[in-house]
Design an enzyme around this catalytic site. Structure first.
Site, PDB file in Angstrom:
ATOM      1  N   GLU A 245       0.844  -1.201   0.000  1.00  0.00           N
ATOM      2  CA  GLU A 245       0.000   0.000   0.000  1.00  0.00           C
ATOM      3  C   GLU A 245       0.880   1.253   0.000  1.00  0.00           C
ATOM      4  O   GLU A 245       1.870   1.338   0.729  1.00  0.00           O
ATOM      5  CB  GLU A 245      -0.887  -0.013   1.244  1.00  0.00           C
ATOM      6  CG  GLU A 245      -1.817   1.174   1.393  1.00  0.00           C
ATOM      7  CD  GLU A 245      -2.713   1.069   2.619  1.00  0.00           C
ATOM      8  OE1 GLU A 245      -3.627   1.903   2.740  1.00  0.00           O
ATOM      9  OE2 GLU A 245      -2.495   0.164   3.457  1.00  0.00           O
TER      10      GLU A 245
ATOM     11  N   LYS B 181      -9.407   2.388  -2.473  1.00  0.00           N
ATOM     12  CA  LYS B 181      -9.724   1.804  -1.159  1.00  0.00           C
ATOM     13  C   LYS B 181     -11.087   2.274  -0.670  1.00  0.00           C
ATOM     14  O   LYS B 181     -11.353   3.472  -0.613  1.00  0.00           O
ATOM     15  CB  LYS B 181      -8.626   2.186  -0.170  1.00  0.00           C
ATOM     16  CG  LYS B 181      -8.691   1.467   1.168  1.00  0.00           C
ATOM     17  CD  LYS B 181      -7.460   1.812   2.000  1.00  0.00           C
ATOM     18  CE  LYS B 181      -7.407   1.028   3.297  1.00  0.00           C
ATOM     19  NZ  LYS B 181      -6.188   1.351   4.079  1.00  0.00           N
TER      20      LYS B 181
ATOM     21  N   CYS C 269      -5.498  -3.324   2.236  1.00  0.00           N
ATOM     22  CA  CYS C 269      -5.311  -3.342   3.678  1.00  0.00           C
ATOM     23  C   CYS C 269      -6.618  -3.554   4.454  1.00  0.00           C
ATOM     24  O   CYS C 269      -7.166  -4.652   4.466  1.00  0.00           O
ATOM     25  CB  CYS C 269      -4.597  -2.055   4.109  1.00  0.00           C
ATOM     26  SG  CYS C 269      -3.869  -2.134   5.772  1.00  0.00           S
TER      27      CYS C 269
END
Length: 265
Positions: free
Chosen positions: A44, A113, A147
């Protein structure tokens, strides 16, 4: 169908230094290709570093910006696909994104995300609104999460129902949440019957301490490869035949009763 050797680049690169991080990605791609990998996955926000604070707007780039073109050249020269995390600018909006670039140097998929973790992310980024982003590569359906996204079982199950074979999860997993890498990610792979490549940063960065422990988790409940706590490039095999056999033997997706879960919506 042959397996896809997948390289996991566990590294935090150099904070705020895009040029140096592109160089590190190039070097990792060369090593991965030499080891027979067809896919390289970086963590990330690898392009810029994670703890860049107020520099997020300054370092953010468009999906087809200068760094994307540079990574396209890296992928093309080394003959493999590359997944990397970066801050994406779209007009005045900035997303925490990950882009998959194929060996021809062109973008295969770009994901924003959807679940932002903590004050830094929530103050710096806008959440994406597309939960399932996929690409076809090497005979596999590849999906992307970032994540915190993988910690929501609904996200991974949505990918399973959409046919994802290999889920790429660039991450910035920090202390004291190492149990996510150690326990949760392999469970996600088993319960949704897919491979999960979970690729972390490592070491101290600003106020954060990243725990490493990157892994390739398999649908049969095993971990095919696992990094330690430091900088490392590890490789694992994504085997379509194992995936097929595991899905045949594991009834989770077949035995679901969606009508009972409507209250979850």
């Amino acid at each position: 169908m042959s397996s896809l050797r997948t390289a996991l680049l566990q590294s935090s690169g150099r904070l705020g230094d895009v040029a140096e991080n592109l160089k590190a990605l190039d070097e990792a791609a060369e090593r991965a290709a030499a080891a027979g990998a067809g896919l390289l996955v970086a963590p990330e926000m690898f392009l810029t570093g994670y703890a860049i604070g107020e520099d997020v707007p300054k370092l953010a780039e468009s999906v087809d910006g200068m760094s994307a073109r540079a990574i396209g050249d890296i992928a093309r020269r080394h003959g493999l696909a590359v997944l990397y995390g970066y801050p994406e600018r779209d007009g005045d909006t900035v997303y925490n994104s990950a882009q998959l670039i194929g060996p021809e140097g062109t973008s295969l998929a770009n994901y924003r995300k959807t679940h932002l973790f903590g004050c830094f992310e929530q103050e710096s980024f806008t959440p994406g609104d597309t939960p399932v982003v996929q690409a076809e590569y090497a005979g596999l359906t590849i999906g992307i999460l970032i994540c915190y996204d993988v910690e929501f079982p609904e996200n991974v199950r949505a990918h399973a129902l959409a046919g994802t074979d290999l889920l790429l999860v660039p991450t910035a997993q920090m202390h004291p949440f190492q149990f996510v890498a150690e326990s949760l990610v392999p469970v996600r792979a088993f319960e949704s019957q897919m491979y999960v490549a979970y690729v972390n940063r490592t070491g101290p960065e600003g106020e954060f301490e990243f725990v490493g422990l990157s892994c390739l988790a398999s649908p049969d409940g095993t971990t095919r490869t696992r990094a330690g706590r430091g900088e490392e490039l590890v490789l694992g095999e994504v085997d379509p035949e194992l995936l097929r056999a595991s899905r045949e033997n594991n009834p989770y997706l077949r035995d679901r009763r969606p009508g009972l879960y409507e209250s979850l919506l």
